[in-house]
Design a protein around this motif. Structure first.
Motif, PDB file in Angstrom:
ATOM      1  N   GLY A   1       0.789  -1.230   0.000  1.00 62.16           N
ATOM      2  CA  GLY A   1       0.000   0.000   0.000  1.00 62.16           C
ATOM      3  C   GLY A   1       0.813   1.267   0.000  1.00 62.16           C
ATOM      4  N   ASP A   2       2.120   1.148   0.185  1.00 62.72           N
ATOM      5  CA  ASP A   2       2.977   2.333   0.141  1.00 62.72           C
ATOM      6  C   ASP A   2       3.315   2.732  -1.290  1.00 62.72           C
ATOM      7  N   SER A   3       2.956   1.883  -2.234  1.00 61.07           N
ATOM      8  CA  SER A   3       3.197   2.224  -3.646  1.00 61.07           C
ATOM      9  C   SER A   3       2.423   3.484  -3.990  1.00 61.07           C
ATOM     10  N   ALA A   4       3.127   4.469  -4.488  1.00 63.90           N
ATOM     11  CA  ALA A   4       2.510   5.781  -4.759  1.00 63.90           C
ATOM     12  C   ALA A   4       3.549   6.682  -5.407  1.00 63.90           C
ATOM     13  N   LEU A   5       3.083   7.864  -5.777  1.00 65.10           N
ATOM     14  CA  LEU A   5       3.979   8.928  -6.220  1.00 65.10           C
ATOM     15  C   LEU A   5       4.298   9.796  -5.014  1.00 65.10           C
ATOM     16  N   TYR A   6       5.559  10.036  -4.783  1.00 64.81           N
ATOM     17  CA  TYR A   6       5.960  10.889  -3.661  1.00 64.81           C
ATOM     18  C   TYR A   6       6.534  12.186  -4.226  1.00 64.81           C
ATOM     19  N   PHE A   7       5.917  13.285  -3.815  1.00 62.66           N
ATOM     20  CA  PHE A   7       6.356  14.595  -4.291  1.00 62.66           C
ATOM     21  C   PHE A   7       7.025  15.374  -3.174  1.00 62.66           C
ATOM     22  N   CYS A   8       8.023  16.101  -3.577  1.00 61.96           N
ATOM     23  CA  CYS A   8       8.642  17.100  -2.734  1.00 61.96           C
ATOM     24  C   CYS A   8       8.277  18.464  -3.315  1.00 61.96           C
ATOM     25  N   ALA A   9       8.038  19.417  -2.449  1.00 63.37           N
ATOM     26  CA  ALA A   9       7.786  20.784  -2.884  1.00 63.37           C
ATOM     27  C   ALA A   9       8.605  21.713  -2.011  1.00 63.37           C
ATOM     28  N   SER A  10       8.864  22.895  -2.522  1.00 62.05           N
ATOM     29  CA  SER A  10       9.583  23.875  -1.703  1.00 62.05           C
ATOM     30  C   SER A  10       8.914  25.240  -1.826  1.00 62.05           C
ATOM     31  N   SER A  11       9.142  26.067  -0.841  1.00 66.63           N
ATOM     32  CA  SER A  11       8.659  27.444  -0.875  1.00 66.63           C
ATOM     33  C   SER A  11       9.664  28.316  -0.152  1.00 66.63           C
ATOM     34  N   VAL A  12       9.506  29.611  -0.356  1.00 62.76           N
ATOM     35  CA  VAL A  12      10.495  30.546   0.182  1.00 62.76           C
ATOM     36  C   VAL A  12      10.527  30.506   1.700  1.00 62.76           C
ATOM     37  N   ALA A  13       9.318  30.639   2.307  1.00 65.47           N
ATOM     38  CA  ALA A  13       9.293  30.808   3.756  1.00 65.47           C
ATOM     39  C   ALA A  13       8.528  29.716   4.486  1.00 65.47           C
ATOM     40  N   GLY A  14       7.463  29.170   3.868  1.00 63.56           N
ATOM     41  CA  GLY A  14       6.723  28.149   4.586  1.00 63.56           C
ATOM     42  C   GLY A  14       5.382  28.605   5.088  1.00 63.56           C
ATOM     43  N   GLY A  15       4.900  29.705   4.539  1.00 62.93           N
ATOM     44  CA  GLY A  15       3.571  30.176   4.916  1.00 62.93           C
ATOM     45  C   GLY A  15       2.549  29.798   3.884  1.00 62.93           C
ATOM     46  N   ARG A  16       1.809  30.766   3.424  1.00 62.13           N
ATOM     47  CA  ARG A  16       0.734  30.480   2.488  1.00 62.13           C
ATOM     48  C   ARG A  16       1.134  30.764   1.045  1.00 62.13           C
ATOM     49  N   GLU A  17       2.416  30.875   0.804  1.00 62.72           N
ATOM     50  CA  GLU A  17       2.819  31.247  -0.548  1.00 62.72           C
ATOM     51  C   GLU A  17       2.861  30.039  -1.466  1.00 62.72           C
ATOM     52  N   LYS A  18       3.232  30.305  -2.676  1.00 62.15           N
ATOM     53  CA  LYS A  18       3.253  29.319  -3.739  1.00 62.15           C
ATOM     54  C   LYS A  18       4.220  28.176  -3.445  1.00 62.15           C
ATOM     55  N   LEU A  19       3.772  26.960  -3.757  1.00 61.49           N
ATOM     56  CA  LEU A  19       4.635  25.798  -3.660  1.00 61.49           C
ATOM     57  C   LEU A  19       5.152  25.442  -5.042  1.00 61.49           C
ATOM     58  N   PHE A  20       6.414  25.059  -5.100  1.00 61.90           N
ATOM     59  CA  PHE A  20       7.021  24.573  -6.336  1.00 61.90           C
ATOM     60  C   PHE A  20       7.276  23.080  -6.138  1.00 61.90           C
ATOM     61  N   PHE A  21       6.702  22.285  -7.037  1.00 62.11           N
ATOM     62  CA  PHE A  21       6.791  20.834  -6.900  1.00 62.11           C
ATOM     63  C   PHE A  21       7.864  20.253  -7.811  1.00 62.11           C
ATOM     64  N   GLY A  22       8.511  19.219  -7.317  1.00 58.24           N
ATOM     65  CA  GLY A  22       9.373  18.416  -8.157  1.00 58.24           C
ATOM     66  C   GLY A  22       8.548  17.481  -9.023  1.00 58.24           C
ATOM     67  N   SER A  23       9.226  16.671  -9.826  1.00 59.14           N
ATOM     68  CA  SER A  23       8.529  15.759 -10.732  1.00 59.14           C
ATOM     69  C   SER A  23       8.134  14.448 -10.074  1.00 59.14           C
ATOM     70  N   GLY A  24       8.537  14.263  -8.834  1.00 62.71           N
ATOM     71  CA  GLY A  24       8.079  13.112  -8.083  1.00 62.71           C
ATOM     72  C   GLY A  24       8.951  11.873  -8.222  1.00 62.71           C
ATOM     73  N   THR A  25       8.792  10.983  -7.259  1.00 60.76           N
ATOM     74  CA  THR A  25       9.406   9.649  -7.288  1.00 60.76           C
ATOM     75  C   THR A  25       8.281   8.636  -7.296  1.00 60.76           C
ATOM     76  N   GLN A  26       8.244   7.815  -8.324  1.00 59.99           N
ATOM     77  CA  GLN A  26       7.242   6.747  -8.401  1.00 59.99           C
ATOM     78  C   GLN A  26       7.787   5.524  -7.676  1.00 59.99           C
ATOM     79  N   LEU A  27       7.172   5.195  -6.564  1.00 64.11           N
ATOM     80  CA  LEU A  27       7.594   4.034  -5.773  1.00 64.11           C
ATOM     81  C   LEU A  27       6.655   2.866  -6.031  1.00 64.11           C
ATOM     82  N   SER A  28       7.229   1.758  -6.389  1.00 65.80           N
ATOM     83  CA  SER A  28       6.457   0.537  -6.584  1.00 65.80           C
ATOM     84  C   SER A  28       6.981  -0.511  -5.614  1.00 65.80           C
ATOM     85  N   VAL A  29       6.112  -0.990  -4.745  1.00 64.49           N
ATOM     86  CA  VAL A  29       6.477  -2.020  -3.784  1.00 64.49           C
ATOM     87  C   VAL A  29       5.840  -3.336  -4.243  1.00 64.49           C
ATOM     88  N   LEU A  30       6.675  -4.329  -4.522  1.00 59.33           N
ATOM     89  CA  LEU A  30       6.169  -5.588  -5.076  1.00 59.33           C
ATOM     90  C   LEU A  30       6.177  -6.722  -4.044  1.00 59.33           C
TER      91      LEU A  30
END
Lengths: 113, 111
Positions: free
Chosen positions: A84-113
């Protein structure tokens, strides 16, 4: 290109194993966020770090942990993996960590078999 | 728990049609953001709405924030195949900093 780099892009592993996902935020961004995306649950917030310190926690399992290093890159560690941990994992970053815009990476596709 | 409900879940239309997707909550949000996600990529921010009743336009996309700041809508005029993607709304959760997302509307526009 968002400027957020995630590695690896794909990861295939077996149940019970442990993996580490890596994220480099945009230059100058102090906050890093981790999200898990699955078809049934959508985009779920896991955890946020700001300048090396944990800032907010979401639906992160105890088997999962994260940290942000002095150079501001972050790692998400997933252990005792289950199917059940199989999923897309995204990281995002922002300047300060408040309500501003998030910039997302392209993700890591994890497949657990 | 603050939840953002998006509808419809899926939408398949022909090029040139108009459409509206919705984002609803029982909670008040100080602001809402709309993102679009294409296959194999992370979400990309389209707009942030802050004031109740606010309307923002981005070319053929019109975003509205409800007067009570509990809901928002995205209207696309004359949809094009390039509009295809997953549209997500997001608001700042009660924890104060992290964005929570709705499950999204998957839009498919065929030519």
């Amino acid at each position: 290109d968002s400027g957020v780099t995630q590695t690896p892009k794909h990861l295939i592993t077996a149940t019970g194993q442990r993996v580490t996902l890596r994220c480099s935020p945009r230059s100058g961004d102090l906050s890093v966020y981790w999200y898990q995306q699955s078809l049934d649950q959508g985009l779920q917030f896991l955890i946020q770090y700001y300048n090396g310190e944990e800032r907010a926690k979401g639906n992160i399992l105890e088997r999962f942990s994260a940290q942000q290093f002095p150079d501001l890159h972050s790692e998400l560690n997933l252990s005792s993996l289950e199917l059940g941990d199989s999923a897309l994992y995204f990281c995002a970053s922002s300047v300060a960590g408040g309500r501003e815009k998030l910039f997302f990476g392209s993700g890591t596709q994890l497949s657990v078999l | 728990t603050q939840l953002l409900e998006q509808s419809p879940q899926f939408l398949s239309i022909q090029e040139g049609e108009n459409l509206t997707v919705y984002c609803n909550s029982s909670s008040v949000f100080s602001s809402l953001q709309w993102y679009r996600q294409e296959p194999g990529e992370g979400p990309v921010l389209l707009v942030t709405v802050v004031t109740g009743g606010e309307v923002k336009k981005l070319k053929r996309l019109t975003f509205q924030f409800g007067d009570a700041r509990k809901d928002s809508s995205l209207h696309i005029t004359a949809a094009q195949p390039g509009d295809t993607g997953l549209y997500l709304c997001a608001g700042v959760g009660q924890a104060g900093t992290a964005l929570i997302f709705g499950k999204g509307t998957t839009l498919s526009v065929s030519s």
